[in-house]
Design an enzyme around this catalytic site. Structure first.
Site, PDB file in Angstrom:
ATOM      1  N   ASP A 136       0.848  -1.188   0.000  1.00 37.64           N
ATOM      2  CA  ASP A 136       0.000   0.000   0.000  1.00 37.64           C
ATOM      3  C   ASP A 136       0.888   1.244   0.000  1.00 37.64           C
ATOM      4  O   ASP A 136       1.826   1.353   0.792  1.00 37.64           O
ATOM      5  CB  ASP A 136      -0.902   0.001   1.237  1.00 37.64           C
ATOM      6  CG  ASP A 136      -2.056   0.975   1.093  1.00 37.64           C
ATOM      7  OD1 ASP A 136      -2.461   1.240  -0.052  1.00 37.64           O
ATOM      8  OD2 ASP A 136      -2.569   1.457   2.116  1.00 37.64           O
ATOM      9  N   HIS A 143      -4.104  14.074   1.134  1.00 39.95           N
ATOM     10  CA  HIS A 143      -4.227  13.250   2.341  1.00 39.95           C
ATOM     11  C   HIS A 143      -2.945  13.321   3.163  1.00 39.95           C
ATOM     12  O   HIS A 143      -2.982  13.537   4.381  1.00 39.95           O
ATOM     13  CB  HIS A 143      -4.519  11.799   1.957  1.00 39.95           C
ATOM     14  CG  HIS A 143      -4.396  10.831   3.097  1.00 39.95           C
ATOM     15  ND1 HIS A 143      -5.292  10.783   4.143  1.00 39.95           N
ATOM     16  CD2 HIS A 143      -3.467   9.875   3.368  1.00 39.95           C
ATOM     17  CE1 HIS A 143      -4.937   9.846   5.006  1.00 39.95           C
ATOM     18  NE2 HIS A 143      -3.829   9.281   4.549  1.00 39.95           N
ATOM     19  N   GLU A 210     -10.406   4.010   4.480  1.00 45.72           N
ATOM     20  CA  GLU A 210      -9.546   4.774   3.589  1.00 45.72           C
ATOM     21  C   GLU A 210      -9.988   4.543   2.146  1.00 45.72           C
ATOM     22  O   GLU A 210     -10.019   3.391   1.679  1.00 45.72           O
ATOM     23  CB  GLU A 210      -8.073   4.385   3.762  1.00 45.72           C
ATOM     24  CG  GLU A 210      -7.478   4.832   5.095  1.00 45.72           C
ATOM     25  CD  GLU A 210      -5.970   4.654   5.151  1.00 45.72           C
ATOM     26  OE1 GLU A 210      -5.425   3.904   4.317  1.00 45.72           O
ATOM     27  OE2 GLU A 210      -5.343   5.270   6.022  1.00 45.72           O
ATOM     28  N   GLU A 212      -9.410   4.266  -1.499  1.00 46.19           N
ATOM     29  CA  GLU A 212      -8.228   3.993  -2.314  1.00 46.19           C
ATOM     30  C   GLU A 212      -8.606   3.290  -3.611  1.00 46.19           C
ATOM     31  O   GLU A 212      -9.739   2.833  -3.789  1.00 46.19           O
ATOM     32  CB  GLU A 212      -7.233   3.098  -1.552  1.00 46.19           C
ATOM     33  CG  GLU A 212      -6.742   3.672  -0.235  1.00 46.19           C
ATOM     34  CD  GLU A 212      -5.500   2.963   0.281  1.00 46.19           C
ATOM     35  OE1 GLU A 212      -4.738   2.407  -0.543  1.00 46.19           O
ATOM     36  OE2 GLU A 212      -5.288   2.971   1.504  1.00 46.19           O
ATOM     37  N   GLN A 251      -2.543   2.316  15.525  1.00 44.45           N
ATOM     38  CA  GLN A 251      -1.487   2.834  14.653  1.00 44.45           C
ATOM     39  C   GLN A 251      -0.625   3.877  15.365  1.00 44.45           C
ATOM     40  O   GLN A 251       0.607   3.879  15.234  1.00 44.45           O
ATOM     41  CB  GLN A 251      -2.126   3.440  13.402  1.00 44.45           C
ATOM     42  CG  GLN A 251      -1.129   3.968  12.374  1.00 44.45           C
ATOM     43  CD  GLN A 251      -1.834   4.495  11.127  1.00 44.45           C
ATOM     44  OE1 GLN A 251      -3.050   4.502  11.032  1.00 44.45           O
ATOM     45  NE2 GLN A 251      -1.054   4.945  10.159  1.00 44.45           N
ATOM     46  N   TYR A 255       3.357   2.603  15.335  1.00 41.51           N
ATOM     47  CA  TYR A 255       4.004   2.869  14.040  1.00 41.51           C
ATOM     48  C   TYR A 255       5.462   3.314  14.148  1.00 41.51           C
ATOM     49  O   TYR A 255       6.206   3.249  13.173  1.00 41.51           O
ATOM     50  CB  TYR A 255       3.204   3.896  13.234  1.00 41.51           C
ATOM     51  CG  TYR A 255       3.472   5.341  13.571  1.00 41.51           C
ATOM     52  CD1 TYR A 255       4.325   6.110  12.780  1.00 41.51           C
ATOM     53  CD2 TYR A 255       2.859   5.944  14.667  1.00 41.51           C
ATOM     54  CE1 TYR A 255       4.564   7.443  13.075  1.00 41.51           C
ATOM     55  CE2 TYR A 255       3.088   7.275  14.970  1.00 41.51           C
ATOM     56  CZ  TYR A 255       3.946   8.022  14.174  1.00 41.51           C
ATOM     57  OH  TYR A 255       4.175   9.338  14.468  1.00 41.51           O
ATOM     58  N   GLU A 375      -9.021  12.523   8.719  1.00 37.53           N
ATOM     59  CA  GLU A 375      -8.963  13.886   8.191  1.00 37.53           C
ATOM     60  C   GLU A 375     -10.243  14.657   8.495  1.00 37.53           C
ATOM     61  O   GLU A 375     -10.198  15.809   8.937  1.00 37.53           O
ATOM     62  CB  GLU A 375      -8.762  13.849   6.677  1.00 37.53           C
ATOM     63  CG  GLU A 375      -7.425  13.330   6.208  1.00 37.53           C
ATOM     64  CD  GLU A 375      -7.395  13.249   4.695  1.00 37.53           C
ATOM     65  OE1 GLU A 375      -7.272  14.314   4.049  1.00 37.53           O
ATOM     66  OE2 GLU A 375      -7.522  12.140   4.148  1.00 37.53           O
TER      67      GLU A 375
END
Length: 432
Positions: A136, A143, A210, A212, A251, A255, A375
């Site tokens: 990905d 974004h 998300e 995509e 996350q 991360y 967002e």
């Protein structure tokens, strides 16, 4: 472009016009084995029945390879390469055309026409490809900027490398599922109190979607051999809609320093119909302008390798209300799929037929164009009001996210993707 008219009844508003003919994998009550088909209007042409009935009798080039239309995935068909995809799709268009030069192939009242043309509602859709690897990317410029502002401020929103290369991470191929598959809310380590750096094992409290696109690879590359940017498009089979579900609180804790892990590996949903690259060519675009000069191995020299795909996201609640929470376009990507492939292989990483590339979240500049709730809610600071008055910051159990996408605006020649949909199920209760 002038609409192509089929002898089949196809609604002019259908995203599966004769200009499209996307490929997918179906099963039916009569034929429970998984096998290929193409979509036309609200119907499908069952390619295993069509092939068994000598439907390809007028296309000699495919005849040595007809076994691909009895396989449980599209991998073997994809592996035949883009020139063969083009010939097969154009032949099927001709067979289905109102003034077809191949009237005898599916002649009226024939058993082949009766048995091979099926209603979509009578077909069960399956994963179109066997995916061995999935990467990905993070190619949505708006974004990346919006998320960067949330966590680093506007001056440092984009990392220094962002415009030089397509940033990406390796995803989990085993948890990529076809549209309609429920998604279980994940458990994981989260910080309930950011001031105290001690995590808690908990169900995700910031579950996100998300928006995509996904692109499948049809031509392998050898380990150690980079794919040149001029050749990269030949390695691409077709595009699907994609939702890379994300656990934002998991996350945030995990991360650093190696990036997403459990926050991303619990589920990725794709649409079942693969729109071939040739079907998208009339909608080719240059995408966003990159004000940073890329290195030569990524330089497409102005080629149109992005696509003008109108995208939307609907949130349906358990109570039955439906709200469109995002509308944007795929031209908001900074890097193209050929650039992603060229960069991915520059160090010698090999690719296999069926490998999947994700675009990363696609957002525009306005709030209504933001492709994820992180967002839209500014990481939980503001709520989103739905059509029925309910509010959302992140997703709740029972919510269903449905992504749609279509190219073109002229009735009768629309090229769309169908739906990419998934419903959130409650997390498993873990012993503590």
């Amino acid at each position: 472009m002038a609409p192509l008219k089929s002898w089949l009844k196809v609604d002019s508003s259908s995203h599966f016009s004769l200009h499209n003919l996307p490929f997918g994998i179906i099963s039916t009550t009569a034929n429970p084995d998984r096998h290929p088909a193409v979509a036309i209007g609200d119907q499908v042409l069952d390619l295993s029945v069509f092939t068994a009935g000598n439907g390809f009798s007028a296309l000699s080039i495919i005849q040595p390879h007809q076994a691909v239309f009895f396989r449980p995935t599209l991998n073997d068909f994809a592996a035949l390469g883009r020139p063969m995809h083009r010939v097969v799709r154009e032949y099927l268009q001709s067979v289905l055309l109102e003034d077809s030069p191949f009237h005898g192939v599916l002649k009226e009242n024939s058993s082949l026409r009766h048995n091979s043309i099926l209603s979509q509602k009578d077909c069960h859709m399956h994963m179109p490809m066997q995916i061995t690897d999935y990467t990905d990317f993070y190619a949505g410029l708006h974004h990346a900027y919006n998320v960067g502002v949330l966590f680093r401020g506007p001056q440092n929103a984009l990392q220094p490398n962002y415009k030089h290369l397509p940033v990406g991470y390796h995803g989990r191929a085993g948890s990529v599922v076809v549209s309609g598959t429920p998604i279980r809310r994940p458990n994981g380590q989260i910080l309930t109190d950011p001031a105290v750096k001690e995590p808690t094992l908990s169900a995700c409290r910031k579950l996100d979607m998300e928006l995509e696109l996904g692109c499948f690879v049809c031509k392998p590359s050898k380990m150690g051999d980079p794919v040149r940017i001029d050749d990269a498009a030949d390695h691409l089979f077709g595009i699907v809609l994609m939702n890379d579900w994300s656990a934002r609180d998991i996350q945030a804790w995990e991360y650093v320093p190696l990036g997403p892990f459990n926050s991303k590996n619990f589920g990725t949903t794709i649409s079942p119909w693969v729109v071939l690259m040739d079907a998208l060519e009339p909608f080719a675009s240059t995408g966003l302008h990159n004000d940073m000069e890329t290195l030569p191995y990524l330089d497409e020299k102005g080629k149109k390798t992005h696509f003008d795909i109108n995208l939307s996201v609907n949130l349906n609640t358990e109570s039955g209300s439906s709200s469109t929470i995002c509308k944007t376009t795929a031209t908001n990507l900074l890097f193209s799929f050929p650039q992603m492939l060229a960069h991915h292989t520059v160090g010698g990483c090999p690719f296999n037929v069926g490998d999947l590339l994700g675009s990363g979240t696609i957002s525009g500049e306005s709030k209504s164009q933001k492709g994820c709730l992180l967002e839209q809610s500014e990481n939980g600071k503001i709520s989103i009001t739905l059509e029925d008055g309910q509010e959302r910051i992140f997703l709740e159990d029972g919510d269903t996210i449905t992504i749609g996408g279509v190219c073109g605006g002229e009735q009768g020649s629309l090229v769309g993707f169908g739906e990419c949909s998934g419903k959130i199920l409650p997390a498993i209760q873990l012993e503590t």
